[in-house]
Design a protein around this motif. Structure first.
Motif, PDB file in Angstrom:
ATOM      1  N   ASP A   1       4.003  -4.683  14.754  1.00  9.29           N
ATOM      2  CA  ASP A   1       3.128  -3.328  13.668  1.00  9.29           C
ATOM      3  C   ASP A   1       4.149  -3.172  12.807  1.00  9.29           C
ATOM      4  O   ASP A   1       5.109  -4.466  12.360  1.00  9.29           O
ATOM      5  N   CYS A   2       3.033  -2.424  12.058  1.00 11.04           N
ATOM      6  CA  CYS A   2       3.361  -2.716  10.573  1.00 11.04           C
ATOM      7  C   CYS A   2       3.974  -0.986  10.098  1.00 11.04           C
ATOM      8  O   CYS A   2       2.530  -0.716  10.247  1.00 11.04           O
ATOM      9  N   LEU A   3       5.016  -0.765   9.368  1.00  7.84           N
ATOM     10  CA  LEU A   3       4.535   0.495   8.695  1.00  7.84           C
ATOM     11  C   LEU A   3       4.008   0.778   7.236  1.00  7.84           C
ATOM     12  O   LEU A   3       4.879  -0.006   6.879  1.00  7.84           O
TER      13      LEU A   3
ATOM     14  N   PRO B   1      -5.897   0.700   4.355  1.00 11.29           N
ATOM     15  CA  PRO B   1      -4.672   0.812   4.615  1.00 11.29           C
ATOM     16  C   PRO B   1      -3.993  -0.086   5.311  1.00 11.29           C
ATOM     17  O   PRO B   1      -3.115  -0.797   5.446  1.00 11.29           O
ATOM     18  N   TYR B   2      -4.785   0.510   6.847  1.00 10.08           N
ATOM     19  CA  TYR B   2      -4.310  -0.037   7.709  1.00 10.08           C
ATOM     20  C   TYR B   2      -4.240  -0.289   8.374  1.00 10.08           C
ATOM     21  O   TYR B   2      -3.755  -1.685   8.830  1.00 10.08           O
TER      22      TYR B   2
ATOM     23  N   SER C   1       3.120   8.048  -0.664  1.00  9.92           N
ATOM     24  CA  SER C   1       3.083   8.271  -2.490  1.00  9.92           C
ATOM     25  C   SER C   1       4.642   8.025  -3.040  1.00  9.92           C
ATOM     26  O   SER C   1       5.089   7.504  -4.258  1.00  9.92           O
ATOM     27  N   ALA C   2       5.619   8.450  -1.809  1.00  9.66           N
ATOM     28  CA  ALA C   2       6.933   8.518  -2.781  1.00  9.66           C
ATOM     29  C   ALA C   2       7.462   7.530  -1.946  1.00  9.66           C
ATOM     30  O   ALA C   2       9.291   7.482  -1.779  1.00  9.66           O
TER      31      ALA C   2
ATOM     32  N   SER D   1       0.757  -1.316   0.050  1.00 12.70           N
ATOM     33  CA  SER D   1      -0.376  -0.270   0.307  1.00 12.70           C
ATOM     34  C   SER D   1       1.106   1.650  -0.001  1.00 12.70           C
ATOM     35  O   SER D   1       1.806   0.936   0.528  1.00 12.70           O
ATOM     36  N   ARG D   2       0.041   2.386  -0.679  1.00  9.39           N
ATOM     37  CA  ARG D   2       0.740   2.918  -0.614  1.00  9.39           C
ATOM     38  C   ARG D   2      -0.020   4.595  -0.227  1.00  9.39           C
ATOM     39  O   ARG D   2      -1.003   5.081  -0.689  1.00  9.39           O
TER      40      ARG D   2
END
Length: 285
Positions: A176-178, A161-162, A182-183, A144-145
């Protein structure tokens, strides 16, 4: 009809109801379109930690989304309803509260003139008042972005996305995930903001990088600044994450959680512990 989570009682538009009573219609725009926002707060001894910051974000978010709650639904009224609900559910000593608002019932181009709000609360374990002894293990969610726009900082009901990042973390046995923006830079985690410590300097993704405008994030930046420890709000890359000495995550419920590892990189927590003791632990006194 949509049922609320199983607990003793919930509050719907100011009315305390048994939790197994249906309150939302299938035509509710929050359910249909994710058209709404929410606020997650920590209750300690019948008081909201960082109450002013929470309600400032809550009402500014409503204003931005053009959701008009009745003028009688003030912060004081909501606080009274939260206290009453926590009392009914016997968790006023230590609890997590979720205040959710939707635009109400209707289709995309009609309706939505009578917003609904729901208050839910759950007891918290005492560990929520402590810095985690074992550091978290995290990774970057690859699928995901996050967009970088005026909506990025909201606690939006549209949380897909979360949700997917949290499922990925569970599948990979991570804490957890970071999430990337979009960059391809770091925005935040599934439920928290990110801070890095490198050579004694502290940095965090700027709001312009697409992260949620976290209340604990706001508190720490302001509190550290008063002590002469400026936090750089900037762009954070994967390389920065690898080069960091310490990494910690912040949110309203846990305050600070230190990260022990991301992929092959391990982190210490010396400054993180000091920041927790000075600026988070003191909120719990």
């Amino acid at each position: 009809m949509i049922y609320l989570n199983r607990m003793n009682y919930t509050c719907f538009n100011g009315k305390i109801l048994p939790s197994d009573q249906p309150v939302l219609h299938a035509s509710n725009r929050g359910y249909r379109y994710g058209d709404g926002l929410f606020e997650t707060m920590k209750i300690l001894r019948d008081k909201i930690i960082l109450e002013d910051l929470h309600f400032k974000r809550f009402y500014s978010g409503l204003q931005f989304l053009k959701i008009g709650l009745p003028s009688t639904v003030t912060a004081d009224r909501l606080m009274d309803e939260i206290k009453t609900l926590c009392g009914k559910n016997k968790c006023g000593e230590l609890a997590r509260v979720r205040l959710s608002v939707s635009r109400g019932d209707g289709g995309l181009y009609e309706g939505g003139t009578k917003p609904d709000y729901v208050i839910e609360c759950w007891p918290l374990d005492v560990s929520a008042n402590m810095l985690n002894e074992n550091g978290l293990v995290v990774d970057i969610f690859p699928d995901s972005r996050k967009s970088i726009d005026k909506f990025s900082g909201l606690k939006s009901a549209s949380f897909q996305p979360y949700v997917m990042a949290a499922l990925f973390a569970k599948e990979q046995k991570l804490n957890d995930c970071l999430l990337l923006n979009s960059a391809d830079r770091i925005a935040d985690s599934t439920i928290a903001n990110l801070f890095l410590v490198m050579d004694g300097r502290i940095s965090t993704p700027a709001l312009s990088e697409g992260c949620v405008a976290g209340v604990m994030r706001d508190h720490l930046i302001t509190a550290l600044g008063r002590e002469g420890q400026l936090v750089s709000e900037t762009a954070i890359s994967g390389d920065d994450l690898t080069a960091a000495d310490e990494v910690f995550l912040t949110n309203a419920i846990k305050g600070i959680r230190w990260v022990r590892q991301c992929r092959k990189k391990s982190y210490t927590n010396q400054l993180t512990v000091k920041i927790y003791d000075q600026f988070v632990k003191t909120l719990l006194i």
